[in-house]
Design a protein around this motif. Structure first.
Motif, mmCIF file in Angstrom:
data_model
loop_
_atom_site.group_PDB
_atom_site.id
_atom_site.type_symbol
_atom_site.label_atom_id
_atom_site.label_comp_id
_atom_site.label_asym_id
_atom_site.label_seq_id
_atom_site.Cartn_x
_atom_site.Cartn_y
_atom_site.Cartn_z
ATOM 1 N N SER A 211 -51.652 -25.621 12.845
ATOM 2 C CA SER A 211 -51.637 -24.636 13.393
ATOM 3 C C SER A 211 -50.830 -23.194 12.297
ATOM 4 N N ASP A 212 -50.629 -24.063 10.980
ATOM 5 C CA ASP A 212 -50.595 -23.819 9.667
ATOM 6 C C ASP A 212 -51.418 -23.152 9.210
ATOM 7 N N ASP A 213 -52.486 -23.668 9.140
ATOM 8 C CA ASP A 213 -53.595 -23.534 8.418
ATOM 9 C C ASP A 213 -54.589 -21.967 9.250
ATOM 10 N N LEU A 214 -54.262 -22.539 10.852
ATOM 11 C CA LEU A 214 -54.767 -21.670 11.539
ATOM 12 C C LEU A 214 -53.919 -20.299 10.982
ATOM 13 N N LYS A 215 -52.512 -20.263 10.999
ATOM 14 C CA LYS A 215 -51.903 -18.915 11.246
ATOM 15 C C LYS A 215 -52.430 -17.879 10.102
ATOM 16 N N ARG A 216 -52.651 -19.237 9.241
ATOM 17 C CA ARG A 216 -53.003 -18.569 7.411
ATOM 18 C C ARG A 216 -54.270 -17.867 8.062
ATOM 19 N N LEU A 217 -55.743 -18.527 8.014
ATOM 20 C CA LEU A 217 -56.894 -17.582 8.486
ATOM 21 C C LEU A 217 -56.885 -15.917 9.590
#
Length: 379
Positions: A211-217
Motif C-alpha cells: 500500500s505504501d508503494d501504491l501511495k508513492r505511485l
C-alpha cells in the motif's frame, strides 16, 4: 520467465508428439465423422469448479433446447472437462479431446493463456475450436483453419475503450494490467490506440510492492496530471486493485475491459466501484426480444440473472448446432466451412460473422457503468 519457459517446453513436447501423427489423426477424424449417422460429440473445457460464472448453466439450457429436435437430426453429446485455468491441465484436456476421434468440436477455454496453446493441439488434430472468451489476437494467427473466436479480440476492445477515453477528453492515463496473455494484449491494444488518438500514457505497471508503494505511485501520477486509469485485469484482482487505488487516494475515473464485467466487481469493490466503466459483450437489459426470452428462461430455470459467460455458452452451442445443420455434417472441415460462409448469425450476445482467419466481426461491444451498485448499459 521460468514459468513461461516451462509452458513453451510443454507446448513443444505435445506438438512434437502429435506432429508426426497430426495428419493421420486429422485424416482419421474426417473419415470417421464422414459417417453422419451417429451422435455429435462436443468437448467443453472450462474452469468449472473455480470460475464457472454460469457457463455450465448456459450450456445446459442450450443443450436441452437443441436436443429437442437435434442438430441435422442428431443429438449433441457433451464431454465436459475442468481445465483449472492452468496451462498444464488445459493442454492435458486438449490432448485427450484431440485423441477422441469421435469428437467434432470443442468449446473453451476461458483464459487466453490456456486457449492459445490448446488451440495448437486442436488445429494439428483437425478438431474445431469455438473460443467463447479468449481475446488474445494470437489465437487466430498463423493461418488456422479450425479456430473461431466468438467475441471481439483485445485490439477491438482496446480501440473501443480508447475511443471512449478520447470522447471524455482524458489526456493523461495510467495503465494497470495483469502480466498474462489477456492483460498484456489488452494493455498493448489500448495504449496503441490511445496514442493514435493523441492521448498520453503517463505510466504503465503490472504490480506494486504494498500500500505504501501504491501511495508513492499515486503521488507521482498526480504530479503528472493523471485524469483516468485503464485496468486490463480480471476478477478478483481487478476489483482488489480498485479498492486499494481508492484507499491510496486517487480519485479519478476508472475504466477497464471485459475482464471487469462481472458481478464480482460489485461484490468485492462495493461502493468503491461506483462510476467504473467497462467494455462488455452481453447486455441482459437489452430490449431485443431474443435477449429477454433468454434472460427469462435462464431466470426461470436457475433462479438468477444470466452472466456474460452464461450467454456466451448458450450462444456457442446454438451457433455450433446451426453450422452443423447448414453443413449437414459432423466433419470439422465442413462445419468450419459453414461458419465462414455464414453472413451473420444473431445470438443473445449479438450478431456474429467470421473472416477467413476465424476472427469474429460485425459484433458490437457495449459499455457499462456501475450506477448505484448495478452494472448498467451506457447510451
Amino acid at each position: 520467465m521460468k514459468r513461461r519457459l516451462i509452458i513453451i517446453v510443454l507446448i513443444i513436447a505435445l506438438l512434437a508428439a502429435g506432429c508426426s501423427q497430426s495428419d493421420n489423426i486429422a485424416g482419421q477424424r474426417e473419415k470417421l465423422l464422414s459417417d453422419n449417422t451417429a451422435d455429435i460429440v462436443v468437448g467443453v473445457a472450462w474452469p468449472f469448479e473455480a470460475k464457472n460464472d454460469g457457463f455450465r448453466e448456459g450450456l445446459q439450457l442450450a443443450l436441452e433446447e437443441i436436443n429437442q429436435n437435434g442438430a441435422a437430426g442428431h443429438q449433441i453429446k457433451l464431454v465436459q472437462e475442468d481445465d483449472q485455468s492452468s496451462v498444464t491441465a488445459g493442454l492435458s484436456v486438449a490432448q485427450s479431446f484431440a485423441n477422441n476421434l469421435e469428437m467434432s468440436a470443442v468449446i473453451g477455454h476461458r483464459s487466453s493463456a490456456v486457449a492459445v496453446p490448446a488451440s495448437k493441439v486442436y488445429e494439428n488434430a483437425g478438431l474445431l475450436l469455438l473460443a467463447p472468451s479468449a481475446t488474445s489476437p494470437s489465437l487466430t494467427e498463423g493461418g488456422v483453419k479450425h479456430v473461431f473466436r466468438l467475441i471481439p479480440n483485445d485490439s477491438q476492445l482496446g480501440d473501443k475503450m480508447a475511443d471512449y477515453a478520447k470522447s471524455k477528453d482524458y489526456k493523461n492515463i495510467v495503465v494497470f494490467y495483469a502480466n498474462d496473455e489477456y492483460g498484456r494484449g489488452l494493455a498493448n491494444s489500448f495504449e496503441d490506440s490511445a496514442k493514435a488518438n493523441g492521448l498520453q500514457i503517463i505510466d504503465r505497471i503490472s504490480d506494486y510492492k504494498d500500500s505504501d508503494d501504491l501511495k508513492r505511485l499515486v503521488k507521482k501520477w498526480r504530479l503528472l496530471g493523471c485524469d483516468a486509469v485503464f485496468i486490463a485485469e480480471t476478477m478478483p484482482d481487478g476489483a482488489d486493485f480498485i479498492v486499494q487505488l481508492q484507499a491510496a487516494g486517487l480519485n479519478v475515473p476508472l475504466m477497464g475491459g471485459d475482464g471487469l464485467d462481472s458481478q464480482d466487481l460489485l461484490a468485492i469493490a462495493g461502493k468503491e466501484a461506483e462510476g467504473v466503466v467497462v467494455a462488455s459483450i452481453f447486455n441482459p437489459q437489452a430490449a431485443d426480444e431474443n435477449v429477454q426470452l433468454f434472460v427469462k428462461k435462464y431466470r426461470d430455470k436457475y433462479g438468477e440473472e444470466p452472466r456474460k459467460y452464461a450467454a456466451q455458452a448458450y450462444d456457442a452451442l446454438h451457433l455450433l448446432a446451426k453450422a452443423i445443420e447448414k453443413a449437414n455434417s459432423r466433419s470439422p472441415a465442413d462445419i468450419a466451412r459453414a461458419l465462414r460462409e455464414q453472413k451473420s448469425w444473431q445470438g443473445v450476445s449479438g450478431a456474429r460473422a467470421f473472416d477467413a482467419n476465424g476472427e469474429v466481426h460485425h459484433m458490437a461491444s457495449v459499455l457499462k457503468r456501475v450506477v448505484n451498485g448495478r452494472l448498467e448499459q451506457m447510451n
